[in-house]
Design a protein around this motif. Structure first.
Motif, short mmCIF file in Angstrom:
data_model
loop_
_atom_site.label_atom_id
_atom_site.label_comp_id
_atom_site.label_asym_id
_atom_site.label_seq_id
_atom_site.Cartn_x
_atom_site.Cartn_y
_atom_site.Cartn_z
N THR A 1 -3.46 2.40 -4.89
CA THR A 1 -3.42 2.70 -3.47
C THR A 1 -2.62 1.63 -2.74
OG1 THR A 1 -5.58 3.76 -3.60
CG2 THR A 1 -4.83 3.12 -1.41
N GLY A 2 -1.76 2.05 -1.84
CA GLY A 2 -0.97 1.12 -1.05
C GLY A 2 0.36 0.78 -1.67
N ALA A 3 0.49 0.86 -2.98
CA ALA A 3 1.76 0.55 -3.64
C ALA A 3 2.46 1.80 -4.13
CB ALA A 3 1.53 -0.39 -4.82
N CYS A 4 1.67 2.76 -4.59
CA CYS A 4 2.22 3.96 -5.22
C CYS A 4 2.57 5.00 -4.17
CB CYS A 4 1.20 4.53 -6.21
SG CYS A 4 1.82 5.93 -7.12
N ARG A 5 3.86 5.30 -4.07
CA ARG A 5 4.32 6.31 -3.13
C ARG A 5 4.07 7.71 -3.66
NH1 ARG A 5 7.35 6.38 1.04
NH2 ARG A 5 8.08 4.26 0.72
#
Length: 169
Positions: A3-7
């Protein structure tokens, strides 16, 4: 799929979790595949690829899709998580999981553990990435060769990491 990094998470011939999901059905699918193989069989190969900052988010996802399609030739299942936001905004990359079993026969197809497979992957990445940069109208290109082989005399910098950089400020 952090979460937060993976688009975005993309894949073929296996369940694809949503970005931020912790594996879900994809993890269960891989476990079932592992159980079907011999206990000492190589179940998956993982490849991390650095994505060009020159490309936008949509172009990066398409680049990862093109790379996976080129490597697998539609013969094996694959999954990729594209990280280019949050803490990874300045370090866009993708984690690619390749299930090296032919979809039709169940036999090894990619031979990722054989001699020459790393160079094959690097060559494929160079070709596919440079084609994407060209389509985007960029002059930049990547070169899989070492700096020495490229005739560049400078030494590569040792990776220091973000925490070290912040301490040294």
């Amino acid at each position: 799929t952090r979460t937060g990094a993976c688009r975005e998470v993309i894949g073929s011939d296996m369940p694809v979790p949503a970005a931020g999901e912790r594996g879900g059905e994809a993890r269960a699918w891989l476990v079932r595949q592992e159980e079907a193989d011999r206990k000492n069989a190589r179940v998956i190969d993982k490849v991390t690829i650095a994505l060009p900052r020159e490309l936008n988010a949509v172009q990066r996802v398409e680049l990862v899709r093109a790379f996976a399609a080129e490597v697998t030739q539609g013969r094996v299942a694959w999954l990729a998580a594209v990280h280019d936001q949050g803490k990874d905004a300045d370090n866009p990359h993708a984690h690619v999981v390749l299930r090296d079993r032919d979809l039709q026969t169940g036999k090894m197809a990619l031979r990722m553990s054989q001699s020459g497979s790393t160079e094959m992957l690097r060559g494929t990445w160079e070709r596919v990435c440079n084609a994407a940069l060209e389509r985007a109208g960029m002059d930049e290109r990547i070169d899989r060769r070492t700096l020495e082989a490229q005739g560049i005399g400078e030494q590569t910098a040792r990776h220091r990491g973000k925490a070290r950089e912040e301490r040294d400020r």
